[in-house]
Design a protein around this motif. Structure first.
Motif, PDB file in Angstrom:
ATOM      1  N   ALA A 149      -1.084   6.118   5.517  1.00 30.77           N
ATOM      2  CA  ALA A 149      -0.385   4.715   5.675  1.00 30.77           C
ATOM      3  C   ALA A 149       0.219   4.630   4.088  1.00 30.77           C
ATOM      4  CB  ALA A 149      -1.142   3.486   6.031  1.00 30.77           C
ATOM      5  N   GLY A 150      -0.588   4.773   3.213  1.00 31.46           N
ATOM      6  CA  GLY A 150      -0.124   4.490   1.469  1.00 31.46           C
ATOM      7  C   GLY A 150       0.970   5.295   1.322  1.00 31.46           C
ATOM      8  N   ALA A 151       1.079   6.609   1.690  1.00 28.31           N
ATOM      9  CA  ALA A 151       1.974   7.506   1.194  1.00 28.31           C
ATOM     10  C   ALA A 151       3.380   7.217   1.977  1.00 28.31           C
ATOM     11  CB  ALA A 151       1.713   9.112   1.669  1.00 28.31           C
ATOM     12  N   LEU A 152       3.361   6.708   3.195  1.00 32.06           N
ATOM     13  CA  LEU A 152       4.500   6.540   4.246  1.00 32.06           C
ATOM     14  C   LEU A 152       5.018   5.078   4.146  1.00 32.06           C
ATOM     15  CD1 LEU A 152       3.879   8.913   7.246  1.00 32.06           C
ATOM     16  CD2 LEU A 152       5.209   9.416   5.422  1.00 32.06           C
ATOM     17  N   TYR A 153       4.278   4.201   3.929  1.00 28.58           N
ATOM     18  CA  TYR A 153       4.505   2.888   4.136  1.00 28.58           C
ATOM     19  C   TYR A 153       4.579   1.948   3.126  1.00 28.58           C
ATOM     20  CZ  TYR A 153       4.115   4.409   9.067  1.00 28.58           C
ATOM     21  OH  TYR A 153       4.446   5.089  10.309  1.00 28.58           O
ATOM     22  N   ALA A 154       3.964   2.257   1.683  1.00 28.63           N
ATOM     23  CA  ALA A 154       3.986   1.490   0.451  1.00 28.63           C
ATOM     24  C   ALA A 154       5.279   1.617  -0.068  1.00 28.63           C
ATOM     25  CB  ALA A 154       2.694   2.109  -0.424  1.00 28.63           C
ATOM     26  N   GLY A 155       6.073   2.411  -0.205  1.00 25.84           N
ATOM     27  CA  GLY A 155       7.256   2.487  -0.565  1.00 25.84           C
ATOM     28  C   GLY A 155       8.370   1.676   0.125  1.00 25.84           C
ATOM     29  N   PRO A 156       8.279   1.580   1.378  1.00 28.19           N
ATOM     30  CA  PRO A 156       9.290   0.786   2.115  1.00 28.19           C
ATOM     31  C   PRO A 156       8.840  -0.823   2.077  1.00 28.19           C
ATOM     32  CG  PRO A 156       8.972   2.569   3.606  1.00 28.19           C
ATOM     33  CD  PRO A 156       7.940   2.605   2.395  1.00 28.19           C
ATOM     34  N   MET A 157       7.357  -0.924   1.970  1.00 29.15           N
ATOM     35  CA  MET A 157       6.971  -2.293   1.950  1.00 29.15           C
ATOM     36  C   MET A 157       7.381  -2.813   0.573  1.00 29.15           C
ATOM     37  SD  MET A 157       3.043  -3.458   2.002  1.00 29.15           S
ATOM     38  CE  MET A 157       2.720  -2.749   0.367  1.00 29.15           C
ATOM     39  N   ILE A 158       7.100  -2.037  -0.642  1.00 33.64           N
ATOM     40  CA  ILE A 158       7.594  -2.469  -1.788  1.00 33.64           C
ATOM     41  C   ILE A 158       9.142  -2.741  -1.840  1.00 33.64           C
ATOM     42  CG2 ILE A 158       7.816  -1.912  -4.251  1.00 33.64           C
ATOM     43  CD1 ILE A 158       5.274  -0.303  -3.851  1.00 33.64           C
ATOM     44  N   LYS A 159       9.929  -1.966  -1.328  1.00 27.84           N
ATOM     45  CA  LYS A 159      11.332  -2.134  -1.379  1.00 27.84           C
ATOM     46  C   LYS A 159      11.654  -3.541  -0.562  1.00 27.84           C
ATOM     47  CE  LYS A 159      15.607   0.012  -0.324  1.00 27.84           C
ATOM     48  NZ  LYS A 159      16.386   1.461   0.313  1.00 27.84           N
ATOM     49  N   ALA A 160      10.870  -3.641   0.657  1.00 28.19           N
ATOM     50  CA  ALA A 160      11.173  -4.917   1.261  1.00 28.19           C
ATOM     51  C   ALA A 160      10.666  -6.256   0.391  1.00 28.19           C
ATOM     52  CB  ALA A 160      10.409  -5.021   2.551  1.00 28.19           C
TER      53      ALA A 160
ATOM     54  N   GLY B 174      -3.909   0.467  -5.058  1.00 26.82           N
ATOM     55  CA  GLY B 174      -5.373   1.227  -5.707  1.00 26.82           C
ATOM     56  C   GLY B 174      -5.367   2.853  -5.257  1.00 26.82           C
ATOM     57  N   ASN B 175      -6.526   3.420  -5.967  1.00 31.61           N
ATOM     58  CA  ASN B 175      -6.462   4.742  -5.763  1.00 31.61           C
ATOM     59  C   ASN B 175      -6.650   5.310  -4.453  1.00 31.61           C
ATOM     60  OD1 ASN B 175      -8.934   6.800  -5.480  1.00 31.61           O
ATOM     61  ND2 ASN B 175      -8.077   7.672  -7.013  1.00 31.61           N
ATOM     62  N   PRO B 176      -7.473   4.586  -3.478  1.00 29.68           N
ATOM     63  CA  PRO B 176      -7.480   5.262  -1.932  1.00 29.68           C
ATOM     64  C   PRO B 176      -6.202   5.351  -1.309  1.00 29.68           C
ATOM     65  CG  PRO B 176      -9.197   3.603  -2.482  1.00 29.68           C
ATOM     66  CD  PRO B 176      -8.311   3.581  -3.728  1.00 29.68           C
ATOM     67  N   SER B 177      -5.306   4.566  -1.817  1.00 31.09           N
ATOM     68  CA  SER B 177      -3.965   4.476  -0.958  1.00 31.09           C
ATOM     69  C   SER B 177      -3.239   5.986  -1.203  1.00 31.09           C
ATOM     70  CB  SER B 177      -2.916   3.663  -1.907  1.00 31.09           C
ATOM     71  OG  SER B 177      -3.392   2.335  -1.840  1.00 31.09           O
ATOM     72  N   ALA B 178      -3.765   6.583  -2.034  1.00 33.98           N
ATOM     73  CA  ALA B 178      -3.462   8.092  -2.439  1.00 33.98           C
ATOM     74  C   ALA B 178      -3.894   8.999  -1.246  1.00 33.98           C
ATOM     75  CB  ALA B 178      -3.598   8.882  -3.863  1.00 33.98           C
ATOM     76  N   HIS B 179      -4.940   8.691  -0.735  1.00 31.60           N
ATOM     77  CA  HIS B 179      -5.684   9.470   0.051  1.00 31.60           C
ATOM     78  C   HIS B 179      -5.543   9.026   1.568  1.00 31.60           C
ATOM     79  CE1 HIS B 179      -8.303  11.360  -2.769  1.00 31.60           C
ATOM     80  NE2 HIS B 179      -8.009  10.100  -3.255  1.00 31.60           N
ATOM     81  N   THR B 180      -4.256   8.194   1.848  1.00 32.93           N
ATOM     82  CA  THR B 180      -4.060   7.695   3.393  1.00 32.93           C
ATOM     83  C   THR B 180      -2.721   8.023   3.820  1.00 32.93           C
ATOM     84  OG1 THR B 180      -3.465   5.561   2.683  1.00 32.93           O
ATOM     85  CG2 THR B 180      -5.685   6.000   3.209  1.00 32.93           C
TER      86      THR B 180
ATOM     87  N   LEU C 235       2.107 -14.585  -6.492  1.00 34.74           N
ATOM     88  CA  LEU C 235       1.809 -13.844  -5.185  1.00 34.74           C
ATOM     89  C   LEU C 235       1.182 -12.524  -5.610  1.00 34.74           C
ATOM     90  CD1 LEU C 235       3.217 -14.468  -1.882  1.00 34.74           C
ATOM     91  CD2 LEU C 235       2.608 -12.141  -2.482  1.00 34.74           C
ATOM     92  N   LEU C 236       0.198 -12.072  -5.344  1.00 40.73           N
ATOM     93  CA  LEU C 236      -0.119 -10.778  -5.493  1.00 40.73           C
ATOM     94  C   LEU C 236      -0.720  -9.995  -4.250  1.00 40.73           C
ATOM     95  CD1 LEU C 236      -0.652  -8.453  -7.684  1.00 40.73           C
ATOM     96  CD2 LEU C 236      -3.052  -9.131  -7.705  1.00 40.73           C
ATOM     97  N   LEU C 237      -0.201  -9.095  -3.825  1.00 37.82           N
ATOM     98  CA  LEU C 237      -0.646  -8.137  -2.611  1.00 37.82           C
ATOM     99  C   LEU C 237      -1.210  -6.958  -3.292  1.00 37.82           C
ATOM    100  CD1 LEU C 237      -0.616  -7.153   0.267  1.00 37.82           C
ATOM    101  CD2 LEU C 237       1.748  -6.367  -0.133  1.00 37.82           C
ATOM    102  N   THR C 238      -2.546  -6.719  -2.879  1.00 35.94           N
ATOM    103  CA  THR C 238      -3.158  -5.699  -3.383  1.00 35.94           C
ATOM    104  C   THR C 238      -3.736  -4.790  -2.105  1.00 35.94           C
ATOM    105  OG1 THR C 238      -5.508  -6.457  -3.199  1.00 35.94           O
ATOM    106  CG2 THR C 238      -4.392  -6.986  -5.068  1.00 35.94           C
ATOM    107  N   VAL C 239      -3.382  -3.226  -2.296  1.00 40.17           N
ATOM    108  CA  VAL C 239      -3.764  -2.538  -1.265  1.00 40.17           C
ATOM    109  C   VAL C 239      -4.907  -1.624  -1.823  1.00 40.17           C
ATOM    110  CG1 VAL C 239      -2.632  -0.753   0.340  1.00 40.17           C
ATOM    111  CG2 VAL C 239      -1.296  -2.750  -0.315  1.00 40.17           C
ATOM    112  N   ALA C 240      -5.994  -1.711  -1.051  1.00 37.47           N
ATOM    113  CA  ALA C 240      -7.156  -0.762  -1.531  1.00 37.47           C
ATOM    114  C   ALA C 240      -7.431  -0.335  -2.944  1.00 37.47           C
ATOM    115  CB  ALA C 240      -6.663   0.837  -0.753  1.00 37.47           C
ATOM    116  N   GLY C 241      -7.435  -1.626  -3.676  1.00 39.51           N
ATOM    117  CA  GLY C 241      -7.536  -1.483  -4.868  1.00 39.51           C
ATOM    118  C   GLY C 241      -8.562  -2.455  -5.484  1.00 39.51           C
ATOM    119  N   ASN C 242      -9.448  -2.201  -6.608  1.00 36.36           N
ATOM    120  CA  ASN C 242     -10.454  -3.235  -7.157  1.00 36.36           C
ATOM    121  C   ASN C 242     -10.156  -3.386  -8.723  1.00 36.36           C
ATOM    122  OD1 ASN C 242     -12.513  -5.039  -7.436  1.00 36.36           O
ATOM    123  ND2 ASN C 242     -14.041  -3.832  -6.798  1.00 36.36           N
TER     124      ASN C 242
END
Length: 723
Positions: free
Chosen positions: A113-124, A105-111, A381-388
């Motif tokens: 964690a979202g900037a540094l860890y979302a990419g590796p998490m998606i790759k995993a 979600g949008n708040p991920s761009a303001h953290t 299976l769905l993983l959501t991060v800071a989104g609605n």
């Protein structure tokens, strides 16, 4: 004793500096703008002033939540992660990795964690079913800039502090504080533009607060901005007003395409008189320094990518791209160059509708299709991060139903909301004041080069940081235990020491890694990026590092924007690609609509100063007043349809009953409903009391901007009836 801390506000794209006063218990007792911040200079908006209330919201989740049937219970972190691991293994082993979906979600761009860890998490996770808020907001700009300049984040911004003429379409920075254009005190910068004798022209179906400030406001039919911009391009070329000063490919193709959009023809489609189109083109070309800037109103429309492309075509044609006072490229402190290669979209497509990938993600408009449609690759299976997305994505009611049918769902979110209520496990991140803050993406769109880092103001008290939560999810997905940060740093340095001209070419990677500063893995990664960046200690061009930013808690001014072409280009040709083939093909779709008659009524969105999508509606000072969920409508339309009080708004997808707000600030034939509301039955007390209705009950998930896959939220045909 009270203490004072300095932080960057994380609530919008303006990156304003804040000065917070905390009592002995760590509670925020005062918030004001940081007068010593060299970029924001003390500016603060109502959202920033309410940071303490939001940070300590009593409805914010403090512990992981596990759902047993329809009941929720608090859990410890070990139990919660164990439940996530069990759910992941069950689905992945039964249906494969492509049965996993991710939504950011949008708040991920303001953290951080979202900037540094979302990419590796998606790759995993190993899935291509990645969705983000970008395809509900800004993907057209990324695609057009990727095709023109070679990278989707190479986005020019108006040089607000030096321009003499600003043409703005579909943007309302007096209420949004700016978007894809990082400019604290955007209102003050616009007033300064006018005070120095410059001219501001706003094109919008609504006389917004920004339009009211402007020298001129031009009404335009929603969704027709690309026609208007082509009319301007046509005039500039037909009258010989162009002064292209850059190396470009495709000028002749643009000239040929523009022949089909003369002002008298596009006037019928846009509602903007031909003489106004011609005059605006002449003014733009004659101004000593000018810029064209367009945002969400033009992105979330049927021809969003063409509109964003034509914005920069105009900046090129008038000689204003990459020059002071025009549209320029920021030089962020963590920028690190990459190879020249063609930017492409559609490397893979969605399973059900065959929609193309852009920037590694699929359009959120097809998320429900991928969940509901049986077959191999169906998302289970769905993983959501800071989104609605139930409130923020098109046809949200369908998504609400689709989420209810998932085999397993995990949400990293501080709230139990309209989306996360479907999760089986919710992992709440800590408070904002317990998190470090650095704006990786937003500093790349800044109107002045700048850097600032805020360390956590309060301790974590034994709970994991958001970075640790995402890293743990990456470890669960990969099945590998280890130090994710050390791994990423090691890979980055191994590449850097082998890259000619990197500043660390030929040096020992292990020695460099040992020299990095920081109390956490996230800080060490930031230190690495700063040192390798264009002002960094390892680049050979500056002295910037994490330590430098820690020694300057108010931020560092890195100077005005400077010409950067061809340095920032990543196109294979090394020049600006003015006529990408993908966009020229879409021009044919635009031409086909030239003679279309507009619907009787169309719906557009609306931005509020004290709101940001769906996630600021549980703070009492930010709701009420003008920040209400009403349907704005021109009084002439209300009289013609016999409407008063409230009305039923109906589209092809659904209907709502909503209070009417008559106003001549909106052009006839257009109605406006704000985005992100619809909190009836919410567990968030303030939001439930001011529930409003969700505009995305009305929007259509089948309507997208073709090149980017962005959802269409503006120009939605509706009927409005008495209740």
């Amino acid at each position: 004793m009270p203490s004072t801390v300095h932080r960057t506000c994380p609530l919008c794209e303006a990156v304003c500096g804040l000065t917070l006063t905390l009592d002995d218990g760590g509670h925020v007792t005062g918030v004001r703008g940081d007068r010593d911040d060299p970029f924001s200079k003390g500016f603060i908006c109502p959202k920033g002033a309410s940071l303490g209330r939001l940070d300590e919201d009593p409805d914010r989740l403090r512990h992981p939540m596990i759902r047993d049937g329809e009941r929720w219970r608090e859990a410890g972190w070990d139990e919660a992660f164990a439940a996530v691991e069990a759910g992941f293994e069950r689905v992945a082993q039964t249906y494969g990795r492509q049965s996993i979906g991710v939504y950011l979600g949008n708040p991920s761009a303001h953290t951080m964690a979202g900037a540094l860890y979302a990419g590796p998490m998606i790759k995993a996770l190993g899935t291509r079913n990645v969705f983000t808020a970008s395809t509900a907001d800004q993907m057209p700009k990324h695609v057009s800039c990727g095709l023109m300049f070679g990278h989707p984040m190479t986005i020019p911004v108006p040089d607000l502090d030096r321009t003499g003429y600003l043409l703005m379409l579909g943007a309302n920075p007096l209420e949004s504080n700016g978007s894809l254009c990082t400019a604290p005190d955007f209102p003050g910068r616009l007033r300064a533009l006018r005070a120095r004798g410059g001219r501001l022209v706003v094109v919008d179906p609504r006389r917004t607060r920004t339009a009211a400030l402007a020298d001129e406001h031009v009404f335009v039919r929603p969704g027709t901005d690309a026609y208007l911009l082509f009319g301007l391009v046509h005039t500039v070329l037909a009258e010989g007003l162009d002064r292209v000063s850059l190396q470009v490919n495709g000028l002749d193709q643009v000239r040929e395409a523009a022949k089909h959009f003369p002002p008298d023809v596009v006037a019928r489609r846009t509602g903007v008189p031909a003489e106004v189109i011609v005059r605006l083109a002449r003014e733009l070309a004659a101004a000593p320094a000018a810029a064209v800037y367009a945002r969400i109103g033009t992105c979330t429309a049927e021809f969003g990518t063409l509109a964003q492309w034509l914005v920069d075509v105009l900046n090129v044609l008038t000689g204003n791209l990459d020059r002071p006072g025009g549209a320029m490229f920021a030089k962020p402190a963590t920028e690190y160059g990459g190879p020249r290669r063609p930017y492409t979209v559609g490397r893979w497509t969605s399973r059900v509708r065959g929609l193309p990938e852009t920037n590694g993600e699929l359009p959120v408009a097809t998320l429900a299709d991928e969940i509901e449609t049986p077959g191999e690759g169906q998302i289970r299976l769905l993983l959501t991060v800071a989104g609605n997305p139930v409130l923020s994505a098109p046809h949200g009611a369908r998504l609400d139903r689709a989420f209810a049918g998932l085999d397993f769902m995990v949400s990293v979110d501080p709230y139990l909301n309209e989306t996360t209520r479907h999760a089986h496990v919710i992992l709440p991140p800590p408070r904002m004041l317990q998190s470090g803050h650095f704006d990786f993406a937003l500093q790349g769109f800044a109107v002045r080069n700048y850097a600032r880092y805020s360390r956590p103001s309060l301790p974590l008290d034994g709970r994991p940081s958001e970075a640790e939560i995402l890293a743990r999810l990456a470890m669960i997905a990969s099945g590998v235990e280890g130090d994710l940060d050390a791994f990423v740093i090691g890979q980055s340095l191994a590449k850097a020491v082998q890259t000619p001209g990197s500043g660390v070419e030929g040096r020992d990677a292990a020695e460099l890694q040992a020299a990095l500063d920081g109390e956490t893995g996230a800080e060490r990664r930031l230190d690495l990026m700063l040192r390798l960046g264009p002002y960094g200690t390892w680049s050979g061009k500056g002295e910037l590092s994490l330590r430098t930013l820690l020694d300057h808690p108010h931020g560092i001014d890195l100077g005005p924007l400077e010409p950067r072409l061809p340095e920032v280009l990543r196109t294979a040709s090394g020049v600006v690609e003015l006529a990408p083939a993908l966009l020229l093909r879409d021009v044919e779709r635009l031409r086909a609509g030239l003679e279309e008659q507009p619907p009787e009524l169309v719906l557009i969105g609306r931005r509020h100063l004290r709101s940001n999508n769906s996630w600021l509606h549980n703070v009492a000072p930010l709701v009420g007043g003008s920040n209400t969920c009403t349907l704005q409508m021109n009084p002439a339309d209300m009289a013609r349809l016999g409407l008063a009080g409230e009305a039923v708004v109906r589209s092809a997808r659904g209907e709502l009953t909503v209070p009417l707000e008559p106003t001549d600030a909106i052009m006839p034939g257009v109605v406006s409903l704000p985005h992100g509301w619809g909190h009836a039955g919410s567990s968030q007390a303030v939001a439930a009391e001011h529930a409003g209705v969700s505009a995305n009950v009305l929007t259509d998930e089948t309507a997208i901007d073709v090149p980017s896959g962005n959802a269409v939220f503006n120009g939605v045909p509706v009927t409005v009836l008495p209740t």
